[in-house]
Design an enzyme around this catalytic site. Structure first.
Site, PDB file in Angstrom:
ATOM      1  N   ARG A  87       2.390  14.870   6.326  1.00  0.00           N
ATOM      2  CA  ARG A  87       3.286  15.335   7.394  1.00  0.00           C
ATOM      3  C   ARG A  87       4.753  15.445   6.949  1.00  0.00           C
ATOM      4  O   ARG A  87       5.585  15.985   7.670  1.00  0.00           O
ATOM      5  CB  ARG A  87       3.174  14.411   8.621  1.00  0.00           C
ATOM      6  CG  ARG A  87       1.974  14.728   9.482  1.00  0.00           C
ATOM      7  CD  ARG A  87       1.776  13.718  10.579  1.00  0.00           C
ATOM      8  NE  ARG A  87       1.219  12.467  10.069  1.00  0.00           N
ATOM      9  CZ  ARG A  87       1.128  11.343  10.785  1.00  0.00           C
ATOM     10  NH1 ARG A  87       1.589  11.303  12.021  1.00  0.00           N
ATOM     11  NH2 ARG A  87       0.594  10.263  10.253  1.00  0.00           N
ATOM     12  N   GLU A 138      -8.619   1.220  16.126  1.00  0.00           N
ATOM     13  CA  GLU A 138      -7.740   2.335  15.775  1.00  0.00           C
ATOM     14  C   GLU A 138      -7.640   3.306  16.950  1.00  0.00           C
ATOM     15  O   GLU A 138      -8.587   3.475  17.714  1.00  0.00           O
ATOM     16  CB  GLU A 138      -8.290   3.068  14.541  1.00  0.00           C
ATOM     17  CG  GLU A 138      -8.148   2.279  13.264  1.00  0.00           C
ATOM     18  CD  GLU A 138      -6.727   1.832  12.999  1.00  0.00           C
ATOM     19  OE1 GLU A 138      -5.831   2.692  12.948  1.00  0.00           O
ATOM     20  OE2 GLU A 138      -6.496   0.617  12.871  1.00  0.00           O
ATOM     21  N   ASN A 158      41.181  17.627 -24.533  1.00  0.00           N
ATOM     22  CA  ASN A 158      40.459  16.534 -25.182  1.00  0.00           C
ATOM     23  C   ASN A 158      39.231  17.013 -25.952  1.00  0.00           C
ATOM     24  O   ASN A 158      38.581  16.238 -26.616  1.00  0.00           O
ATOM     25  CB  ASN A 158      40.028  15.498 -24.140  1.00  0.00           C
ATOM     26  CG  ASN A 158      39.145  16.089 -23.059  1.00  0.00           C
ATOM     27  OD1 ASN A 158      39.250  17.277 -22.745  1.00  0.00           O
ATOM     28  ND2 ASN A 158      38.279  15.283 -22.497  1.00  0.00           N
ATOM     29  N   TYR A 159      38.935  18.290 -25.880  1.00  0.00           N
ATOM     30  CA  TYR A 159      37.659  18.776 -26.415  1.00  0.00           C
ATOM     31  C   TYR A 159      37.905  19.983 -27.294  1.00  0.00           C
ATOM     32  O   TYR A 159      38.543  20.961 -26.879  1.00  0.00           O
ATOM     33  CB  TYR A 159      36.764  19.161 -25.218  1.00  0.00           C
ATOM     34  CG  TYR A 159      35.351  19.519 -25.575  1.00  0.00           C
ATOM     35  CD1 TYR A 159      34.577  18.686 -26.373  1.00  0.00           C
ATOM     36  CD2 TYR A 159      34.781  20.695 -25.082  1.00  0.00           C
ATOM     37  CE1 TYR A 159      33.267  19.019 -26.680  1.00  0.00           C
ATOM     38  CE2 TYR A 159      33.463  21.024 -25.374  1.00  0.00           C
ATOM     39  CZ  TYR A 159      32.715  20.183 -26.186  1.00  0.00           C
ATOM     40  OH  TYR A 159      31.426  20.505 -26.476  1.00  0.00           O
ATOM     41  N   GLN A 213      -5.373   3.644  -6.924  1.00  0.00           N
ATOM     42  CA  GLN A 213      -6.501   3.921  -6.050  1.00  0.00           C
ATOM     43  C   GLN A 213      -6.801   5.412  -6.190  1.00  0.00           C
ATOM     44  O   GLN A 213      -6.052   6.251  -5.707  1.00  0.00           O
ATOM     45  CB  GLN A 213      -6.128   3.585  -4.595  1.00  0.00           C
ATOM     46  CG  GLN A 213      -7.277   3.742  -3.615  1.00  0.00           C
ATOM     47  CD  GLN A 213      -6.818   3.675  -2.156  1.00  0.00           C
ATOM     48  OE1 GLN A 213      -5.660   3.958  -1.843  1.00  0.00           O
ATOM     49  NE2 GLN A 213      -7.727   3.319  -1.276  1.00  0.00           N
ATOM     50  N   LEU A 246       0.845  -1.198   0.000  1.00  0.00           N
ATOM     51  CA  LEU A 246       0.000   0.000   0.000  1.00  0.00           C
ATOM     52  C   LEU A 246       0.881   1.250   0.000  1.00  0.00           C
ATOM     53  O   LEU A 246       1.724   1.427   0.876  1.00  0.00           O
ATOM     54  CB  LEU A 246      -0.906   0.015   1.231  1.00  0.00           C
ATOM     55  CG  LEU A 246      -1.805  -1.215   1.416  1.00  0.00           C
ATOM     56  CD1 LEU A 246      -2.801  -0.970   2.549  1.00  0.00           C
ATOM     57  CD2 LEU A 246      -2.533  -1.575   0.131  1.00  0.00           C
TER      58      LEU A 246
HETATM   59  C1  UD1 Z   1      -2.497   1.803   9.982  1.00  0.00           C
HETATM   60  C2  UD1 Z   1      -3.416   0.804  10.672  1.00  0.00           C
HETATM   61  C3  UD1 Z   1      -3.105   0.744  12.150  1.00  0.00           C
HETATM   62  C4  UD1 Z   1      -1.653   0.390  12.340  1.00  0.00           C
HETATM   63  C5  UD1 Z   1      -0.749   1.326  11.568  1.00  0.00           C
HETATM   64  C6  UD1 Z   1       0.662   0.807  11.588  1.00  0.00           C
HETATM   65  C7  UD1 Z   1      -5.524   0.836   9.442  1.00  0.00           C
HETATM   66  C8  UD1 Z   1      -6.910   1.341   9.396  1.00  0.00           C
HETATM   67  N1  UD1 Z   1      -4.785   1.221  10.471  1.00  0.00           N
HETATM   68  O1  UD1 Z   1      -2.792   3.075  10.523  1.00  0.00           O
HETATM   69  O2  UD1 Z   1      -3.916  -0.219  12.785  1.00  0.00           O
HETATM   70  O3  UD1 Z   1      -1.331   0.410  13.717  1.00  0.00           O
HETATM   71  O4  UD1 Z   1      -1.143   1.425  10.186  1.00  0.00           O
HETATM   72  O5  UD1 Z   1       1.555   1.728  11.003  1.00  0.00           O
HETATM   73  O6  UD1 Z   1      -5.124   0.089   8.573  1.00  0.00           O
HETATM   74  N2  UD1 Z   1      -2.969   3.739   2.276  1.00  0.00           N
HETATM   75  C9  UD1 Z   1      -3.411   3.591   0.988  1.00  0.00           C
HETATM   76  N3  UD1 Z   1      -4.688   3.952   0.668  1.00  0.00           N
HETATM   77  C10 UD1 Z   1      -5.531   4.450   1.601  1.00  0.00           C
HETATM   78  C11 UD1 Z   1      -5.071   4.591   2.918  1.00  0.00           C
HETATM   79  C12 UD1 Z   1      -3.788   4.229   3.236  1.00  0.00           C
HETATM   80  O7  UD1 Z   1      -2.666   3.140   0.120  1.00  0.00           O
HETATM   81  O8  UD1 Z   1      -6.668   4.738   1.240  1.00  0.00           O
HETATM   82  C13 UD1 Z   1      -1.585   3.339   2.592  1.00  0.00           C
HETATM   83  C14 UD1 Z   1      -0.748   4.495   3.082  1.00  0.00           C
HETATM   84  O9  UD1 Z   1      -0.069   5.096   1.998  1.00  0.00           O
HETATM   85  C15 UD1 Z   1       0.244   3.809   4.020  1.00  0.00           C
HETATM   86  C16 UD1 Z   1      -0.560   2.647   4.582  1.00  0.00           C
HETATM   87  O10 UD1 Z   1      -1.627   2.430   3.685  1.00  0.00           O
HETATM   88  O11 UD1 Z   1       1.343   3.283   3.334  1.00  0.00           O
HETATM   89  C17 UD1 Z   1      -1.089   2.931   5.977  1.00  0.00           C
HETATM   90  O12 UD1 Z   1      -1.968   4.021   5.949  1.00  0.00           O
HETATM   91  P1  UD1 Z   1      -2.020   5.094   7.110  1.00  0.00           P
HETATM   92  O13 UD1 Z   1      -3.049   6.084   6.779  1.00  0.00           O
HETATM   93  O14 UD1 Z   1      -0.635   5.579   7.390  1.00  0.00           O
HETATM   94  O15 UD1 Z   1      -2.526   4.204   8.330  1.00  0.00           O
HETATM   95  P2  UD1 Z   1      -2.312   4.481   9.857  1.00  0.00           P
HETATM   96  O16 UD1 Z   1      -3.290   5.499  10.308  1.00  0.00           O
HETATM   97  O17 UD1 Z   1      -0.885   4.693  10.135  1.00  0.00           O
END
Ligand code: UD1
Ligand code: CA
Length: 455
Positions: A15, A151, A383-384, A73, A8
């Protein structure tokens, strides 16, 4: 069962406060996502799917060297939604491992263990953290069975005290994701489709969800801002330095060596402070690298010395050579055994013969030099011509006097001798002396100018 991996990487990473997509920020010289992709490919999966959104095209371009199935996505509706986008391309009889593009340092052994437990039912990688803030917390029954993940933002005060967290890394038979993901709802604080909700759906059907623990905190740390990225970078560099020391390398200060690529060292290599290694660098036995050197894609033979402040790129340095201080060796430089390149010397596309010396203030470009040559201070290969590059060929045992200008294309045959201050435009034959400078005239009785007028 066959393994497929979904990574993902669609999040914006707001941030980071950057125009670059988060997963393209680098750790040890490589994009975060590349670390994850390399780890994934190391598990020999049938396919790697990467879900991208923000800056998707830029991300695909940056990783075009890898065989990846890209999934877009369009809107980031949550981790569950993200996995759902990739599912249509996944073989129903596979086991699926989900990784995050911003969690770069998970160990392959940890992932193999998790996948082994996910052949029949979902399995989740968890960790115990002193400070679990921000992470999803693991909910367990009185008997210790996993019930689900809550969460941080949805958790009650007492749930927030739980220190076992969801690392985000999860594996399950593809069939389970296909069955449970469409049932996941978004009625939570963030209005997102949460991937971990598939676990509670499985548990509700009486399935048992296995968990396994990560080996160290470093493995599960994600990057959300530049401070976290820096923390991972320093920790990663420390780890690399420690490993090199174990292999017999002396490092003046482990906190002042940065390896952005791969460094391979034979025994008794010694590396001084503030050295930066990029790309692929191989150092032979007893090589010493002085302070403040940058080496990029370099091979160095046994016993060679690179003195302080040298910048070396795409170069082969033979055994027992010395380079620097303040040398700049550019791509295509090859130094044969025992060659010496001194201070303020620049080379490019140049082969320097065994025991030949270019000790001071010279530019040697597009040149083939034999062994035992001595190049005087301030020698320049021209050289050039403004349009094309031309080569200079210098035979063995040639002596080029200081401040000579060698206008290419040019050949100086074996044992040729160029007098200091010459501009050489024609070939010099075997053992000839070439002098090309104004003849010296001494004028006797010459009067220095006297002061004119004045008081
Ligand atoms: C997520 C987990 C949390 C975990 C934490 C660990 C969920 C709901 N929560 O939270 O339980 O403790 O990671 O680091 O899964 N991403 C997508 N598409 C989206 C949303 C996210 O590709 O629609 C990707 C983000 O780019 C990232 C990863 O998924 O690489 C995690 O997403 P993020 O929003 O950072 O989740 P957290 O709130 O950190
Ligand atoms: Ca995160």
């Amino acid at each position: 069962m066959k393994l497929e991996i979904i990574i993902l990487a669609a999040g914006q990473g707001s941030r980071m406060n950057s125009s670059l997509p988060k997963v393209l920020h680098t750790l040890a010289g490589r994009p975060l996502l590349e670390h994850v992709v390399r780890t994934a490919l190391g598990l020999h999966p049938a396919a790697v799917h990467v879900v991208v959104g923000h800056g998707g095209e830029q991300v695909q371009q940056a990783l075009s060297a890898y065989t990846i199935h890209w999934v877009v996505q369009e809107r980031q509706l949550g981790t569950g939604h993200a996995v759902l986008q990739a599912l249509p391309a996944v073989a129903p009889d596979s086991v699926v491992l989900v990784l995050y593009g911003d969690v770069p340092l998970t160990e392959p052994a940890t992932l193999e263990r998790l996948v082994a437990r996910a052949q029949q039912a979902p399995a989740l990688l968890t960790a115990i953290l002193d400070d679990p803030r921000g992470y999803g917390r693991i909910l367990r029954s009185a008997e210790g069975a996993l019930l689900g993940v809550v969460e941080d933002r949805d958790a009650t005060a007492s749930q927030r005290d739980i220190t076992e967290i969801n690392t985000g890394v999860m594996a399950a038979p593809a069939q389970d994701f296909m069955r449970y993901l469409p049932q996941v709802r978004n009625d939570n604080q963030q209005g997102e489709y949460y991937l971990p909700d598939v676990l509670s759906l499985a548990v509700a059907e009486g399935r048992v969800v296995a968990t396994s623990r990560a080996g160290s905190e470093l493995e599960i740390l994600g990057v959300n801002d530049r401070e976290q990225l820096n923390r991972l970078e320093r920790e990663y560099q420390r780890r690399q330095a420690r490993e090199l020391m174990r292999q017999g390398v002396s490092i003046a200060d482990a906190a002042r060596l940065d390896i952005r690529g791969t460094l391979t060292c034979a025994q008794d290599v010694s590396i001084d402070v503030n050295v930066v290694i990029e790309g692929e660098v191989r150092l032979g036995r007893r090589v010493t690298v002085g302070p403040n050197c940058v080496l990029r894609d370099v091979v160095v033979g046994d016993g060679a010395t690179i003195h302080a402040m040298s910048h070396v790129q795409e170069t082969e340095i033979g055994a027992a050579c010395t380079v620097g201080p303040y040398a700049r060796l550019r791509p295509g430089t090859v130094l044969s055994e025992g060659a010496r390149i001194g201070n303020f010397v620049e080379t490019k596309n140049a082969r320097i013969g065994a025991d030949s010396k270019v000790n001071h203030l010279s530019y040697i470009g597009d040149c083939d030099m034999g062994p035992g040559v001595n190049i005087g201070a301030g020698t320049i290969t021209c050289n050039y011509d403004g349009v094309n590059k031309h080569r200079t060929t210098i035979g063995q045992g040639v002596f080029v006097g200081s401040n000579s200008t060698l206008v290419a294309p040019l050949e100086i045959a074996d044992r040729g001798f160029v007098a200091a201050g010459s501009t050489i435009t024609r070939a010099v034959e075997n053992s000839e002396l070439a002098v090309s400078r104004a003849r010296q005239r001494n004028i006797q009785g010459w009067q220095r100018p006297g002061k004119q007028g004045g008081d």
